[in-house]
Motif scaffolding. Structure first.
Motif, short mmCIF file in Angstrom:
data_model
loop_
_atom_site.label_atom_id
_atom_site.label_comp_id
_atom_site.label_asym_id
_atom_site.label_seq_id
_atom_site.Cartn_x
_atom_site.Cartn_y
_atom_site.Cartn_z
N ASN A 169 13.27 4.98 1.03
CA ASN A 169 12.73 5.11 2.38
C ASN A 169 12.14 6.50 2.61
O ASN A 169 12.40 7.43 1.84
N PRO A 170 11.31 6.68 3.63
CA PRO A 170 10.60 7.96 3.81
C PRO A 170 11.49 9.18 3.94
O PRO A 170 11.10 10.28 3.53
N SER A 171 12.69 9.03 4.49
CA SER A 171 13.59 10.18 4.63
C SER A 171 14.48 10.36 3.41
O SER A 171 15.34 11.26 3.40
N SER A 172 14.31 9.53 2.39
CA SER A 172 15.07 9.62 1.12
C SER A 172 16.58 9.49 1.33
O SER A 172 17.37 10.12 0.63
N THR A 173 16.98 8.66 2.29
CA THR A 173 18.40 8.43 2.54
C THR A 173 18.88 7.09 2.01
O THR A 173 20.09 6.88 1.86
N TYR A 174 17.94 6.18 1.73
CA TYR A 174 18.31 4.86 1.21
C TYR A 174 17.34 4.44 0.11
O TYR A 174 16.17 4.85 0.09
N ASN A 182 0.85 -1.19 0.00
CA ASN A 182 0.00 0.00 0.00
C ASN A 182 0.89 1.25 0.00
O ASN A 182 2.12 1.15 -0.08
N GLN A 183 0.32 2.43 0.10
CA GLN A 183 1.05 3.67 -0.12
C GLN A 183 2.12 3.93 0.93
O GLN A 183 3.15 4.54 0.63
N ASP A 184 1.92 3.50 2.18
CA ASP A 184 2.94 3.73 3.21
C ASP A 184 3.70 2.45 3.57
O ASP A 184 4.44 2.41 4.56
#
Length: 407
Positions: free
Chosen positions: A234-239, A17-19
């Protein structure tokens, strides 16, 4: 992940799903949905007849988008059925002139992907808002940003290798020449500021700014061709992570300060073209000597002074031919290989059975959720400070013995 073209069991479709907190699947007899953490089944619907070839969740709500599929489709393949899972009934439908390839949902949008068209509808009343034309897109590639305040969509352009980014909030479209060959996978980060893509070659994953179209990162999965099944950020755009038909999940760092020194060191130690870390790639290549041995004839000359080519019969090419090939190989080694080593390599990997898998980042820090066409569910942890294998911490099967039987 659409499995209808090569089914190995009753499973026809898998998606998060979206999250990434849940995942759902369509089967030859219905559909199901699971919560990822903790791993629990949240719904399962078995129809008396007919399969579901595409399913899309709307976060954790009771609304699902369904498209028929399998041996005996429950609904026509050219219709999207909006399903209310609390009342067990369809509450709306959308019909199209050709088969539906994918459906993407937001709380305010329904996006339907056909072979050469993308239709965008208002979620509340299913009113058509816009449509976009694409290159032939039988894989149904399309990515929709889940962020509440950012409406961003990425999809294939009208020519091979192009990505179109639609920035709905500012009514702007950005066209990105991402690859020379056909697109194989697309993903947006949580807030829609980055788009990642892979081509049919599957050796590189490129990450671009959706605002400017500039390339931010080039990530190397490997040297051999591969089919990329999924990309996630990932949500923080670090990986970033990806899965492929090679049976390895790769995790990459997207942080600028992390130049992947551990992996670079391993590459230098394992490759005869690499040497001292204080040298540039070009200096290293110019210093390296090439050695070739055929039928007792060995040539050993620096690249900068030319390459001799053995015919395998004890004779060599003419001086003119040698000079021509020397120039060609010199350009290749000096321009292509430095780029090869300059690409970022994965900081962590996880081996899975060679079945089709998709992955997503879990709610726990530095964790991945992996689900496969064989009915496997994995939760793994990775250590960004070490270039090593991920640690498997959970494993379940979400298909029953009957569903998992190979046909």
């Amino acid at each position: 992940m659409n499995l209808q073209d090569s089914p190995c069991n009753d499973l026809l479709y898998l998606c998060f799903n979206q999250d990434n907190a849940c995942f759902a699947g369509g089967t030859n007899t219905g559909f199901f949905a699971y919560n990822c953490e903790p791993f629990t089944e949240t719904t399962r619907k078995n129809f008396s007849s007919g399969g579901i070839g595409i399913i899309e969740m709307c976060y954790r709500t009771n609304i699902l988008a369904l498209v028929g599929g399998g041996k005996v489709p429950r609904y026509p393949r050219n219709k999207v059925m909006m399903w209310d899972d609390v009342n067990n009934r369809c509450i709306g439908e959308l019909s199209f002139p050709s088969d539906v390839r994918a459906v993407k949902l937001r709380r305010d949008m329904v996006v339907v992907v056909l072979d050469r068209d993308i239709y965008i509808y208002n979620f509340q009343d299913l009113k058509l808002l816009e449509n976009r034309r694409t290159i032939v897109n039988t894989k149904g590639l399309c990515a929709l940003c889940p962020h509440t305040n950012h409406r961003v969509m990425a999809f294939p352009g009208k020519e091979r290798g192009l990505i179109n980014v639609e920035l709905f909030d500012i009514q702007r479209q950005v066209i990105i020449p991402a690859h020379e060959s056909e697109l194989m996978a697309l993903a947006l980060n949580y807030d829609g500021t980055m788009v990642a893509s892979a081509s049919e070659r599957g050796t590189l994953i490129r990450v671009f700014s959706t605002a400017s179209g500039n390339m931010l990162h080039e990530l190397r999965r490997g040297a051999e061709r591969a089919i990329i099944h999924s990309i996630c950020i990932n949500p923080s755009s670090t990986y970033l992570a990806c899965s492929s038909d090679k049976g390895t999940i790769h995790v990459f760092s997207l942080m600028d300060e992390d130049r992947n020194d551990v992996k670079d060191s391993l590459q230098r130690n394992s490759n005869p073209l690499a040497s001292s870390s204080s040298e540039t790639d070009t200096q290293r290549l110019e210093r390296t000597e090439l050695s070739s041995s055929r039928s007792g004839n060995v040539t050993n000359k620096p690249i900068s002074s030319g390459v001799s080519v053995s015919t395998g019969q004890g004779s060599f090419l003419s001086e003119g031919q040698q000079q021509s090939l020397s120039s060609t190989f010199g350009v290749f080694f000096k321009s292509v290989l430095p780029k090869y080593f300059a690409s970022r390599w994965s900081i962590a990997q996880f081996r899975v059975p060679e079945t089709r898998m998709i992955c997503a980042f879990g709610s726990q820090k530095n964790s991945l959720i992996i689900i496969g066409a064989d009915g496997s569910f994995y939760k793994v942890l990775f250590d960004p400070q070490k270039s090593t294998e991920c640690e498997k911490v959970k494993y379940f099967k979400f298909l029953s013995a009957e569903e998992a039987d190979v046909h």
